[in-house]
Design a protein around this motif. Structure first.
Motif, PDB file in Angstrom:
ATOM      1  N   VAL A  39      35.585 -23.643 -40.463  1.00 25.97           N
ATOM      2  CA  VAL A  39      35.539 -24.425 -39.228  1.00 25.97           C
ATOM      3  C   VAL A  39      36.030 -23.587 -38.052  1.00 25.97           C
ATOM      4  N   THR A  40      37.105 -22.838 -38.265  1.00 27.33           N
ATOM      5  CA  THR A  40      37.637 -21.985 -37.203  1.00 27.33           C
ATOM      6  C   THR A  40      36.595 -20.957 -36.775  1.00 27.33           C
ATOM      7  N   SER A  41      35.919 -20.352 -37.728  1.00 27.46           N
ATOM      8  CA  SER A  41      34.867 -19.376 -37.414  1.00 27.46           C
ATOM      9  C   SER A  41      33.733 -20.037 -36.640  1.00 27.46           C
ATOM     10  N   TYR A  42      33.353 -21.247 -37.045  1.00 26.61           N
ATOM     11  CA  TYR A  42      32.287 -21.972 -36.359  1.00 26.61           C
ATOM     12  C   TYR A  42      32.675 -22.235 -34.904  1.00 26.61           C
ATOM     13  N   VAL A  43      33.916 -22.680 -34.685  1.00 27.38           N
ATOM     14  CA  VAL A  43      34.377 -22.968 -33.322  1.00 27.38           C
ATOM     15  C   VAL A  43      34.371 -21.696 -32.482  1.00 27.38           C
ATOM     16  N   LYS A  44      34.844 -20.595 -33.050  1.00 29.56           N
ATOM     17  CA  LYS A  44      34.836 -19.318 -32.314  1.00 29.56           C
ATOM     18  C   LYS A  44      33.412 -18.909 -31.957  1.00 29.56           C
ATOM     19  N   ASP A  45      32.482 -19.057 -32.899  1.00 26.77           N
ATOM     20  CA  ASP A  45      31.081 -18.725 -32.631  1.00 26.77           C
ATOM     21  C   ASP A  45      30.499 -19.626 -31.540  1.00 26.77           C
ATOM     22  N   ALA A  46      30.824 -20.924 -31.612  1.00 26.63           N
ATOM     23  CA  ALA A  46      30.335 -21.870 -30.618  1.00 26.63           C
ATOM     24  C   ALA A  46      30.883 -21.538 -29.234  1.00 26.63           C
ATOM     25  N   MET A  47      32.139 -21.114 -29.182  1.00 24.24           N
ATOM     26  CA  MET A  47      32.738 -20.733 -27.904  1.00 24.24           C
ATOM     27  C   MET A  47      32.026 -19.503 -27.350  1.00 24.24           C
ATOM     28  N   GLY A  48      31.737 -18.542 -28.216  1.00 22.98           N
ATOM     29  CA  GLY A  48      31.089 -17.323 -27.795  1.00 22.98           C
ATOM     30  C   GLY A  48      29.677 -17.539 -27.300  1.00 22.98           C
ATOM     31  N   SER A  49      28.996 -18.556 -27.829  1.00 21.10           N
ATOM     32  CA  SER A  49      27.622 -18.820 -27.415  1.00 21.10           C
ATOM     33  C   SER A  49      27.558 -19.836 -26.277  1.00 21.10           C
ATOM     34  N   GLY A  50      28.736 -20.293 -25.807  1.00 18.47           N
ATOM     35  CA  GLY A  50      28.782 -21.207 -24.689  1.00 18.47           C
ATOM     36  C   GLY A  50      28.578 -22.667 -25.051  1.00 18.47           C
ATOM     37  N   LYS A  51      28.605 -22.995 -26.332  1.00 17.23           N
ATOM     38  CA  LYS A  51      28.412 -24.386 -26.765  1.00 17.23           C
ATOM     39  C   LYS A  51      29.677 -25.226 -26.608  1.00 17.23           C
TER      40      LYS A  51
END
Length: 52
Positions: A39-51
């Motif tokens: 979940v933490t990785s998903y949130v970091k990825d989402a932040m990086g893609s602007g989601k």
């Protein structure tokens, strides 16, 4: 919002790590920790893609 969520996830993860468990409870904790890491990785990825 994303940074706050990551910090909360890290707090939950640390609380689980601090638990002194054995046997089946240890295995369950390991599974939960893995899911929290996902979940933490998903949130970091989402932040990086602007989601977030």
């Amino acid at each position: 919002m994303g940074q706050e969520l990551i910090m909360k996830l890290k707090e939950v993860k640390q609380a689980l790590v601090d638990l002194n468990v054995h046997g089946e409870e240890w295995e369950e904790r390991q599974e939960i920790l893995k899911k929290l890491e996902d979940v933490t990785s998903y949130v970091k990825d989402a932040m990086g893609s602007g989601k977030l």
